[in-house]
Motif scaffolding. Structure first.
Motif, PDB file in Angstrom:
ATOM      1  N   MET A   1       0.835  -1.188   0.000  1.00 52.44           N
ATOM      2  CA  MET A   1       0.000   0.000   0.000  1.00 52.44           C
ATOM      3  C   MET A   1       0.879   1.251   0.000  1.00 52.44           C
ATOM      4  O   MET A   1       1.768   1.394   0.846  1.00 52.44           O
ATOM      5  N   SER A   2       0.614   2.217  -0.923  1.00 50.91           N
ATOM      6  CA  SER A   2       1.483   3.373  -1.067  1.00 50.91           C
ATOM      7  C   SER A   2       1.139   4.484  -0.095  1.00 50.91           C
ATOM      8  O   SER A   2       2.007   5.266   0.272  1.00 50.91           O
ATOM      9  N   PHE A   3      -0.112   4.608   0.334  1.00 52.60           N
ATOM     10  CA  PHE A   3      -0.497   5.676   1.254  1.00 52.60           C
ATOM     11  C   PHE A   3      -1.810   5.287   1.938  1.00 52.60           C
ATOM     12  O   PHE A   3      -2.447   4.286   1.600  1.00 52.60           O
ATOM     13  N   THR A   4      -2.214   6.129   2.904  1.00 51.96           N
ATOM     14  CA  THR A   4      -3.451   5.890   3.650  1.00 51.96           C
ATOM     15  C   THR A   4      -4.391   7.064   3.434  1.00 51.96           C
ATOM     16  O   THR A   4      -3.993   8.233   3.570  1.00 51.96           O
ATOM     17  N   LEU A   5      -5.644   6.763   3.091  1.00 49.72           N
ATOM     18  CA  LEU A   5      -6.659   7.784   2.819  1.00 49.72           C
ATOM     19  C   LEU A   5      -7.768   7.657   3.857  1.00 49.72           C
ATOM     20  O   LEU A   5      -8.373   6.593   4.007  1.00 49.72           O
ATOM     21  N   ALA A   6      -8.050   8.745   4.596  1.00 46.89           N
ATOM     22  CA  ALA A   6      -9.130   8.764   5.584  1.00 46.89           C
ATOM     23  C   ALA A   6     -10.326   9.510   5.002  1.00 46.89           C
ATOM     24  O   ALA A   6     -10.182  10.624   4.464  1.00 46.89           O
ATOM     25  N   LEU A   7     -11.509   8.906   5.112  1.00 49.04           N
ATOM     26  CA  LEU A   7     -12.746   9.536   4.659  1.00 49.04           C
ATOM     27  C   LEU A   7     -13.396  10.204   5.861  1.00 49.04           C
ATOM     28  O   LEU A   7     -13.763   9.536   6.836  1.00 49.04           O
ATOM     29  N   VAL A   8     -13.544  11.515   5.822  1.00 42.46           N
ATOM     30  CA  VAL A   8     -14.091  12.256   6.958  1.00 42.46           C
ATOM     31  C   VAL A   8     -15.202  13.175   6.464  1.00 42.46           C
ATOM     32  O   VAL A   8     -15.278  13.539   5.279  1.00 42.46           O
ATOM     33  N   SER A  16     -19.305   5.729   4.167  1.00 42.74           N
ATOM     34  CA  SER A  16     -19.299   4.264   4.135  1.00 42.74           C
ATOM     35  C   SER A  16     -19.621   3.732   2.745  1.00 42.74           C
ATOM     36  O   SER A  16     -19.096   2.694   2.329  1.00 42.74           O
ATOM     37  N   THR A  17     -20.484   4.433   2.014  1.00 41.77           N
ATOM     38  CA  THR A  17     -20.804   4.012   0.646  1.00 41.77           C
ATOM     39  C   THR A  17     -19.559   4.102  -0.240  1.00 41.77           C
ATOM     40  O   THR A  17     -19.270   3.194  -1.032  1.00 41.77           O
ATOM     41  N   LEU A  18     -18.800   5.188  -0.103  1.00 39.85           N
ATOM     42  CA  LEU A  18     -17.567   5.323  -0.882  1.00 39.85           C
ATOM     43  C   LEU A  18     -16.533   4.290  -0.427  1.00 39.85           C
ATOM     44  O   LEU A  18     -15.809   3.724  -1.261  1.00 39.85           O
ATOM     45  N   PHE A  19     -16.459   4.042   0.874  1.00 34.22           N
ATOM     46  CA  PHE A  19     -15.538   3.019   1.389  1.00 34.22           C
ATOM     47  C   PHE A  19     -15.831   1.670   0.734  1.00 34.22           C
ATOM     48  O   PHE A  19     -14.923   0.983   0.245  1.00 34.22           O
ATOM     49  N   ASN A  20     -17.093   1.269   0.708  1.00 29.89           N
ATOM     50  CA  ASN A  20     -17.463  -0.010   0.095  1.00 29.89           C
ATOM     51  C   ASN A  20     -17.102  -0.057  -1.381  1.00 29.89           C
ATOM     52  O   ASN A  20     -16.668  -1.091  -1.900  1.00 29.89           O
ATOM     53  N   ARG A  21     -17.265   1.067  -2.070  1.00 25.75           N
ATOM     54  CA  ARG A  21     -16.938   1.092  -3.499  1.00 25.75           C
ATOM     55  C   ARG A  21     -15.430   0.962  -3.716  1.00 25.75           C
ATOM     56  O   ARG A  21     -14.978   0.267  -4.621  1.00 25.75           O
ATOM     57  N   LEU A  22     -14.637   1.612  -2.872  1.00 26.09           N
ATOM     58  CA  LEU A  22     -13.187   1.570  -3.043  1.00 26.09           C
ATOM     59  C   LEU A  22     -12.611   0.191  -2.714  1.00 26.09           C
ATOM     60  O   LEU A  22     -11.662  -0.255  -3.359  1.00 26.09           O
ATOM     61  N   ARG A  41     -12.834   1.781  10.444  1.00 25.14           N
ATOM     62  CA  ARG A  41     -12.733   0.543   9.665  1.00 25.14           C
ATOM     63  C   ARG A  41     -11.725   0.747   8.555  1.00 25.14           C
ATOM     64  O   ARG A  41     -11.834   1.709   7.794  1.00 25.14           O
ATOM     65  N   GLU A  42     -10.744  -0.162   8.471  1.00 29.72           N
ATOM     66  CA  GLU A  42      -9.721  -0.087   7.429  1.00 29.72           C
ATOM     67  C   GLU A  42      -9.980  -1.133   6.362  1.00 29.72           C
ATOM     68  O   GLU A  42     -10.512  -2.211   6.642  1.00 29.72           O
ATOM     69  N   GLY A  43      -9.582  -0.817   5.127  1.00 26.69           N
ATOM     70  CA  GLY A  43      -9.725  -1.764   4.027  1.00 26.69           C
ATOM     71  C   GLY A  43      -8.669  -1.511   2.969  1.00 26.69           C
ATOM     72  O   GLY A  43      -8.095  -0.417   2.893  1.00 26.69           O
ATOM     73  N   GLU A  44      -8.415  -2.525   2.152  1.00 23.48           N
ATOM     74  CA  GLU A  44      -7.471  -2.406   1.047  1.00 23.48           C
ATOM     75  C   GLU A  44      -8.227  -1.895  -0.176  1.00 23.48           C
ATOM     76  O   GLU A  44      -9.046  -2.615  -0.742  1.00 23.48           O
ATOM     77  N   THR A  53      -4.560   2.123   1.433  1.00 26.13           N
ATOM     78  CA  THR A  53      -5.409   1.793   2.573  1.00 26.13           C
ATOM     79  C   THR A  53      -6.427   2.904   2.771  1.00 26.13           C
ATOM     80  O   THR A  53      -6.058   4.087   2.807  1.00 26.13           O
ATOM     81  N   VAL A  54      -7.692   2.542   2.893  1.00 26.57           N
ATOM     82  CA  VAL A  54      -8.744   3.532   3.110  1.00 26.57           C
ATOM     83  C   VAL A  54      -9.333   3.306   4.500  1.00 26.57           C
ATOM     84  O   VAL A  54      -9.492   2.166   4.947  1.00 26.57           O
TER      85      VAL A  54
END
Length: 483
Positions: A1-8, A16-22, A41-44, A53-54
């Motif tokens: 994983m090259s970086f970490t993206l937090a959805l706020v 959460s909808t964007l998280f599921n799509r990513l 919640r973290e995901g690849e 990582t999101v």
């Protein structure tokens, strides 16, 4: 994983909808009701050729006290500090609210890389909200629709240069090595790279999130005196005493009749799915009210799903008469859960960390037993001894014969015995054999699947017509005529 993206962003803006799509899976619970997500919640994630990582976060609240909303806000602020990039999401149909302006100012101070996304931009009704977003001073808003997948190419174009910069920095900061690297493994070590999948389940307010926080050594999960804080089944990777594990924190499971709200039903079903994917299930009880009906249902569910079970009694630090209470718990366990005979019963304190070493050892051993395989030769020697000690019954005067047995699978251990009249074998004799397997092959607590298959005792010539060959019959008939 090259970086970490937090959805706020505020509650119900579509994080959460964007998280599921990513991540390409429906991992996070999604509902029209605001405030569904509470934990991180973290995901690849995967977006075109980008891999990162999101982090899905709880909706930003204006509360800063010790209330549930205040604790959720602090957890989200921690995710912002952890992440390389923050994607601040707005609801374009609602426009910029005063809370959005406050949170935008907070993000500017806490994160070096903040991107602005105007979600729900699929219709003309969102135009005004997108224009308002420019006033936040976070750059051009990215028009997206997480639900319909629109704007993902624009998001990719903005993330690409950041990903390249993080990757270049990682290469510069990497330490130099003076050994040659080979692509071939040495093949001499036992591969323990796969983590043990562990699900922690129980009734609400049993202390599941507090226990997991104690195991990983940080306040990663939202906790508090309120019952039912956890909603999503959160998976956390951890290396515990040198052993890799993936621990699932699940929502508290109440009696089915009490589960009325749609959101709670989603939470419970998410927890049940975690049980099905786990290898070891830790059933966490409250020492003040252990072995309630719902606790028994949860433990029985784990056994029926074929998972190794460890029973942990939490809040042991509150118990005064420990020896008497432990004796009482063991008696109730053996009486109420005979299907889990021999499963470990561990007393722990999620608050102080007492008993966690024994819990770790019980989980590792349970997984080892769950994967155990017994050679066929040993099984048949054992079966001969069991038959001599206690022969099968003879219904209707016909003795049931058990010919031989073999193990057909592990995870959990499953055995097949070839027998005559297997449908007439009583359940008591099956339990006799299962308990014998547990005791003689050291498989306490793990579910054992024992199947009986029919092996015919029939004489292959029994049903054939008893007649002499036609040529011989003619010859014999001719001889009688000559007499």
């Amino acid at each position: 994983m090259s970086f970490t993206l937090a959805l706020v962003g505020r509650p119900n803006v579509g994080k959460s909808t964007l998280f599921n799509r990513l991540v390409g899976k429906r991992l996070a619970l999604v509902d029209d009701q605001p405030g569904v997500t509470r934990d991180l919640r973290e995901g690849e994630a995967r977006l075109g050729d980008l891999r990162f990582t999101v982090i899905d976060t709880a909706g930003l609240e204006e509360a800063t006290d010790e209330s549930l909303q205040g604790r959720m806000r602090r957890l989200t602020e921690r995710a912002v500090e952890m992440a390389d990039v923050c994607l601040f999401m707005l609801d374009a149909r609602v426009g910029v609210t005063p809370a959005d302006e406050v949170f935008a100012e907070i993000l500017r101070k806490k994160s070096a890389h903040v991107l602005l996304a105007a979600n729900k931009s699929e219709s003309n009704a969102s135009e005004a909200g997108v224009l308002e977003a420019y006033a936040l001073g976070l750059g051009d808003p990215i028009r997206i629709s997480a639900e319909h997948g629109e704007g993902m190419a624009d998001l990719h174009a903005v993330l690409m240069p950041l990903a390249d910069a993080f990757e270049a920095r990682a290469v510069e900061d990497a330490p130099e090595v003076d050994v040659e690297l080979s692509e071939e493994g040495d093949g001499g070590e036992i591969d323990q790279s796969k983590p043990i999948q562990v699900a922690v389940v129980g009734r609400p307010n049993a202390g599941k999130s507090t226990l997991i926080n104690q195991i990983i050594g940080e306040d990663r999960l939202l906790t508090g005196p309120e019952a039912g804080i956890t909603r999503d089944a959160i998976a956390l990777p951890v290396e515990w005493k040198g052993r890799k594990m993936r621990i699932f924190d699940t929502a508290g499971m109440r009696k089915k009749a009490r589960v009325q709200e749609k959101l709670e039903k989603l939470s419970v079903s998410d927890g049940l799915r975690a049980v099905k994917f786990a290898e070891v299930v830790v059933v966490l009880l409250d020492v003040e009210i252990p072995f309630e009906q719902q606790d028994l249902r949860i433990a029985d569910l784990a056994e029926r799903e074929g998972r190794a079970v460890v029973v942990a009694v939490n809040k042991w630090d509150l118990e005064d008469e420990k020896q008497d209470k432990l004796r009482e718990l063991k008696e109730a366990f053996n009486r109420l859960l005979p299907q889990l005979r021999g499963a470990p019963l561990i007393t722990v304190s999620a608050k102080t960390g007492r008993g966690l070493d024994r819990l770790h050892d019980a989980i590792v051993r349970a997984q080892d037993v769950w994967n155990r395989r017994v050679p066929t030769a040993r099984l048949n020697q054992w079966l001969t001894g069991m038959l001599e000690a206690h022969p099968p019954p003879a219904p209707g005067g016909r003795r049931i014969k058990l010919r031989y047995m073999t193990q057909v699978k592990t995870r959990p251990p499953a055995f097949v015995i070839m027998a005559s009249f297997p449908d007439k074998l009583p359940e008591s004799y099956k339990r006799y054999l299962v308990n014998g397997l547990r005791d003689d092959f050291d498989m306490p607590g793990t579910p054992i699947r024992l199947t009986f298959r029919s092996q015919s005792d029939k004489n292959p010539y029994k049903d054939k017509k008893k007649s002499t060959p036609s040529r011989l019959r003619k010859h014999l008939g001719k001889g009688r005529a000559d007499e």
